[in-house]
Enzyme design. Structure first.
Site, PDB file in Angstrom:
ATOM      1  N   ILE A 157       0.854  -1.189   0.000  1.00 15.82           N
ATOM      2  CA  ILE A 157       0.000   0.000   0.000  1.00 15.82           C
ATOM      3  C   ILE A 157       0.889   1.239   0.000  1.00 15.82           C
ATOM      4  CG2 ILE A 157      -1.891   1.234   1.105  1.00 15.82           C
ATOM      5  CD1 ILE A 157      -2.644  -1.623   0.358  1.00 15.82           C
ATOM      6  N   LYS A 158       0.585   2.153  -0.908  1.00 20.13           N
ATOM      7  CA  LYS A 158       1.247   3.461  -0.914  1.00 20.13           C
ATOM      8  C   LYS A 158       0.243   4.492  -0.430  1.00 20.13           C
ATOM      9  CE  LYS A 158       3.264   6.895  -4.069  1.00 20.13           C
ATOM     10  NZ  LYS A 158       3.720   7.174  -5.461  1.00 20.13           N
TER      11      LYS A 158
END
Length: 291
Positions: A202-203
């Site tokens: 996840i960014k």
């Protein structure tokens, strides 16, 4: 064909020693297939568990923005100092030399622009092409709370399903619309939903209050977005705070390539992410490297 002459029975089986199976320690990724773990090991340094990605995929909706007018001149000299390159397949094929030998995260969502609703994205890359380009992951935006939330989540699901068939990780990138509040509550919601849909990375954005709760509530690695250009000292402080609170790396663009001294800035970020240097020490490194 192997020579069949003089074949000898093996003797050194070390029967007193059980077989050693080294566990895969990246957060939430221990049950993934070998190929996917191998790709993740190229993205995240196995010694530190962290990564420094260089993001220059902005042109897919912004066009030739400041610093990205000429990828071959402005960005190519930075490749050797990054752990990972994040770009579109168009730029990869046209500008990035194959001999660069850096893991690549390919932008896999698009079909929008700054002239229209940003959240109205579609999957813009086939998994066959991602494999053909030897990428280590694909990335797509997820717009929780936006007009096109449903479609953006479906895009992540589609990429995760296709990626599982070939051992390709998916990185979900939490996009934020103009009317959304960038706070811990929102990013906890967005990151958790993306992870629940199966994204392996996840960014998201760093927030000053409650970031450690975002990380704790997300069962897979989080890397932070660099966001808008900040003064170098402030950007390094953001990096340090994020790593100190549990992030597994950074995916920076403008805070690198819009810096007056991008190579020096890249080295300073590496010092924070992989060598646990404080923001003050990293800024001193930046000042010394820029001379």
């Amino acid at each position: 064909m192997a020579d069949l002459d003089d074949i000898k029975d093996g003797k050194d089986f070390r029967t007193d020693q059980p077989q050693q199976n080294i566990p895969f320690t990246l957060k939430g990724c221990g049950a993934l297939d070998w190929g996917m773990q191998s790709r993740l090991s190229r993205i995240f340094n196995p010694k530190t568990g962290n990564t420094v990605m260089l993001a220059f995929d902005h042109g897919y909706f912004q066009g030739p923005t400041t610093g990205l007018e000429r990828i071959d001149i402005n960005i190519a000299p930075l490749f050797e100092h990054a752990d990972v390159l994040m770009c579109t397949r168009g730029i990869l094929r046209s500008v990035v030399p194959p001999a660069t030998n850096k893991p690549v995260v390919l932008r896999a969502s698009g079909a929008n622009s700054i002239l229209a609703e940003l959240s109205n994205e579609a999957v813009a890359l086939s998994m066959d092409d991602a494999v053909r380009l030897n990428s280590c992951a694909v990335a797509a935006q997820v717009y929780i709370g936006s007009e096109y939330e449903h479609q953006s989540i479906k895009n992540i699901i589609q990429l995760v399903d296709a990626g599982m068939k070939v051992g390709m990780p998916t990185m979900a990138v939490t996009g934020v619309g103009k009317d959304m509040v960038r706070d811990q509550r929102y990013f906890s919601l967005a990151t958790r939903i993306a992870a629940e849909m199966g994204a392996q990375i996840i960014k998201t954005y760093y927030v000053e209050k409650g970031f450690e709760r975002i990380v704790a509530g997300c069962p897979v690695p989080i890397v932070i977005a660099g966001g808008k250009k900040l003064p170098e000292r402030e950007a390094l402080e953001m990096c340090w705070q994020a790593i100190d609170q549990g992030a597994s790396g950074v995916d920076m663009g403008r805070n690198i390539f819009q810096s007056d001294h991008p190579v020096a800035m890249m080295k300073a970020v590496q010092a924070v992410v992989h060598h646990n240097e404080t923001a003050d020490r990293a800024y001193e490194l930046y000042l010394s490297e820029k001379q």
